[in-house]
Each structure stands twice: as C-alpha cells, then as structure tokens.
Write an enzyme that holds these catalytic residues in place. Sequence first.
Site, PDB file in Angstrom:
ATOM      1  N   ARG A  81       9.245  -5.029   1.948  1.00  0.00           N
ATOM      2  CA  ARG A  81      10.055  -3.944   2.522  1.00  0.00           C
ATOM      3  C   ARG A  81      11.465  -3.899   1.949  1.00  0.00           C
ATOM      4  O   ARG A  81      12.055  -2.817   1.821  1.00  0.00           O
ATOM      5  CB  ARG A  81      10.087  -4.071   4.046  1.00  0.00           C
ATOM      6  CG  ARG A  81       8.723  -3.844   4.680  1.00  0.00           C
ATOM      7  CD  ARG A  81       8.772  -3.883   6.181  1.00  0.00           C
ATOM      8  NE  ARG A  81       7.423  -3.799   6.729  1.00  0.00           N
ATOM      9  CZ  ARG A  81       7.141  -3.742   8.018  1.00  0.00           C
ATOM     10  NH1 ARG A  81       8.118  -3.762   8.909  1.00  0.00           N
ATOM     11  NH2 ARG A  81       5.883  -3.658   8.430  1.00  0.00           N
ATOM     12  N   ALA A 127      -2.817  -3.450  -3.097  1.00  0.00           N
ATOM     13  CA  ALA A 127      -4.201  -3.917  -3.111  1.00  0.00           C
ATOM     14  C   ALA A 127      -5.059  -2.843  -3.753  1.00  0.00           C
ATOM     15  O   ALA A 127      -5.035  -1.679  -3.348  1.00  0.00           O
ATOM     16  CB  ALA A 127      -4.667  -4.200  -1.687  1.00  0.00           C
ATOM     17  N   TYR A 155      -8.775  -8.982   5.770  1.00  0.00           N
ATOM     18  CA  TYR A 155      -9.699  -8.277   4.896  1.00  0.00           C
ATOM     19  C   TYR A 155     -10.862  -9.202   4.522  1.00  0.00           C
ATOM     20  O   TYR A 155     -10.981 -10.302   5.039  1.00  0.00           O
ATOM     21  CB  TYR A 155      -8.938  -7.712   3.696  1.00  0.00           C
ATOM     22  CG  TYR A 155      -7.855  -6.736   4.135  1.00  0.00           C
ATOM     23  CD1 TYR A 155      -8.175  -5.650   4.944  1.00  0.00           C
ATOM     24  CD2 TYR A 155      -6.518  -6.922   3.792  1.00  0.00           C
ATOM     25  CE1 TYR A 155      -7.196  -4.769   5.388  1.00  0.00           C
ATOM     26  CE2 TYR A 155      -5.529  -6.051   4.233  1.00  0.00           C
ATOM     27  CZ  TYR A 155      -5.874  -4.978   5.030  1.00  0.00           C
ATOM     28  OH  TYR A 155      -4.908  -4.118   5.481  1.00  0.00           O
ATOM     29  N   LEU A 201       9.836 -11.300   5.582  1.00  0.00           N
ATOM     30  CA  LEU A 201      11.199 -11.181   6.098  1.00  0.00           C
ATOM     31  C   LEU A 201      12.195 -12.000   5.290  1.00  0.00           C
ATOM     32  O   LEU A 201      13.071 -12.670   5.834  1.00  0.00           O
ATOM     33  CB  LEU A 201      11.252 -11.556   7.588  1.00  0.00           C
ATOM     34  CG  LEU A 201      10.461 -10.635   8.529  1.00  0.00           C
ATOM     35  CD1 LEU A 201      10.616 -11.057   9.977  1.00  0.00           C
ATOM     36  CD2 LEU A 201      10.880  -9.171   8.365  1.00  0.00           C
ATOM     37  N   CYS A 248       0.835  -1.205   0.000  1.00  0.00           N
ATOM     38  CA  CYS A 248       0.000   0.000   0.000  1.00  0.00           C
ATOM     39  C   CYS A 248       0.867   1.251   0.000  1.00  0.00           C
ATOM     40  O   CYS A 248       1.841   1.344   0.748  1.00  0.00           O
ATOM     41  CB  CYS A 248      -0.921  -0.003   1.218  1.00  0.00           C
ATOM     42  SG  CYS A 248      -2.211  -1.265   1.143  1.00  0.00           S
TER      43      CYS A 248
END
Length: 355
Positions: free
Chosen positions: A324, A57, A182, A301, A25
Amino acid sequence: MPSLFEPLSIRGLTLPHRILVSPMCQYSSTDGFANDWHLVHLGSRAVGRAAVIFTEAIAVLPEGRISPQDLGIWKDDHVDFLSRITTFIKSQGSIPATQLAHAGRKASTAAPWLGGKPVGPDQGGWTPIYGPSPIPFADGYQAPHELSQNDIHSVIQAFRESARRALDAGFEIIELHAAHGYLFHEFLSPLSNRRADQYGGSFDNRIRLLCEVAVAVREVWPERLPLFTRISATDWVQDGWDIGQSIELSRRLKQFGVDLIDCSSGGNLPGAKIPLGPGYQTEFAERIRREADVLTCAVGLITSPQQADHIVRSGQADAVMLAREFLRQAYWPLKAAKELGRPVAWPVQYERARD
C-alpha cells in the site's frame, strides 16, 4: 549486517538494493491479458527505482483467478504484452518478477470496489471452483469441487507451463503464492484440508502439492534465476497452520530450489483475530530466516524508510516488500534514499527535481 540500500545477490541476480514491490491485485484485466494500466502501474514503480517489481498474482488457469479481472498466464497469447512490461522495467534498472497463483476456493469473486463478494456466471464468474476439500471459505461462497489426483496433476502441469511462459515473457523472479487462503495455503492448513489421500492428513501430505509444484517449476525455471514462495506463516486460529509448521516447510522448500520465503500471514479463515500493527509479521520472517536458514522478506505495514532499514540491519529479514505504501508513493525508494542519506541514481529525466 547489511543495510536497506546494499545489494543482495540471489543465484545469478544481484538486486541493487532491498526494497521490493509486493504483488498487488489491480482487477483491471480482460481474459487475463495485461494492458496499458499494468504497464503504467508497474512501470512507474521502476521509474521510482524499486529493486524488484512484482506483478499481481497471475493465474495459471482461468478458474484459478481471484476475480474475472485478474491477470493470467494460462495461454501463450498472454506473453506478448507481459514482455512489453518486463522490457520497460529492465530499462529502468529494476528486476521484473511475477507471482504464479491459483485462488482455489476463494476464486470467482468481485473486485473490492464492486463489493468483493462471490460472483456467478451471470456476473462474469464461473462454477465450479476448486479446493482440497469441499469446504466453502465462508457463508455465501461456493463449496469447492474437491480436486481429484488427476486434477492435482493438471494443476502441477499448469504451474510448470506458466513458469515457462513467465520466462518467455522476460521475468527474472518467480514467486509461488502459497498464502492468504488460496489453493496452496488451503492444502497446507488442516482447517481447510480434510483429505484422506496422500495430499491430506499428515504434515508431509499437506505440504506435498506445494513441494511438487516447486520441483516442477524448477524443471523449467533456469538455475541462474531465483524462485520465491509467499506463505502465510500462521492462520491466527487455534489448531490451524502455524509458525512451527512454516519453519519446517521453509526448510523443505529450500531443498527443492526455493531461494527466499516471503512471510505474510492469515487469509485462510474468516474472522481470524490478527494483531495488526507496524511490521506485525516481521517476527515470522526473523524466525524463518534464523531457524530454517533461508533468505526471507518481511511484508505488512512497513511504511517508513527508518523502519525498513532497521528490519534489514537488525537481521529480521534480508529484504522488505511494500504494497500500500507503493500505491501512495510510487517513487518511495527515492524518498527512502534521501532520508537515509544513500545514493540512488534518479531517472535522468527527473534529475532537475532531485533537490
């Protein structure tokens, strides 16, 4: 077993290698429209030679957004700028992909840098929000309006129409977002789904909506193009959704035309104790791959090229998604190829910096 940099064929597509950009996002949209931020954010990962690049999304209905700043695909007007993004991604040899989503009872929240808490209409949010049962996600959240069967049919239609728009926009992979608390995940878990109709109660009933959406999307999504589904393999809470149910769900989804299960976890209940650590969700991808006989992707990770290569070489998953780490290093695949001694074509504009 294949390595990280070997191609992967799924239906009519061949991924040049097995490093994918996970949906992330960006909270940078107005009225669902993509803009220059999304073009540069996603395009830079294509310059960095990721095999597949997922948008964040992307909401199939305005009330299905996580935040007022989420991308949307609920109207034809959204297609034009998305087409500009997919065209650039393809020009770099990468595959453009999108994750269709409905936030359910976790809708109408602020961006993380604005606190991430629920917001009302006075702050750009909305009411009502929707879910399988009128159970709020946590203290301070709205109690969702329980979807009627007519509402459910409207949601299914929204996913079908959004898949059609995704095709018009030039995307080549769709992922259904059934993870992280969700809407679909809310239906799957008995801790958030207390319905007494054909969409609640038994396992078959709780998976019904997701399966019906997979069928509806496949009606408009070409046979030659892959369909993925992201699931939370466990709620990390006793008596909730778990890996055993995830394995059986994955078997069913394969029958309905889903080609790959993207294996995440958690997100449906606050306070769940999640044992975070490098590759902490990879075991779920391995079990689903082996026991459901379906392609899987590991996420969570994954940071080093050696770790990612080991996941693929050892048969734990068919591919890896990074999130990330791609925010830290947009050109991570180029770094990985160099460290692993594998050839990857750099952008000609950057060749002079290759060594």
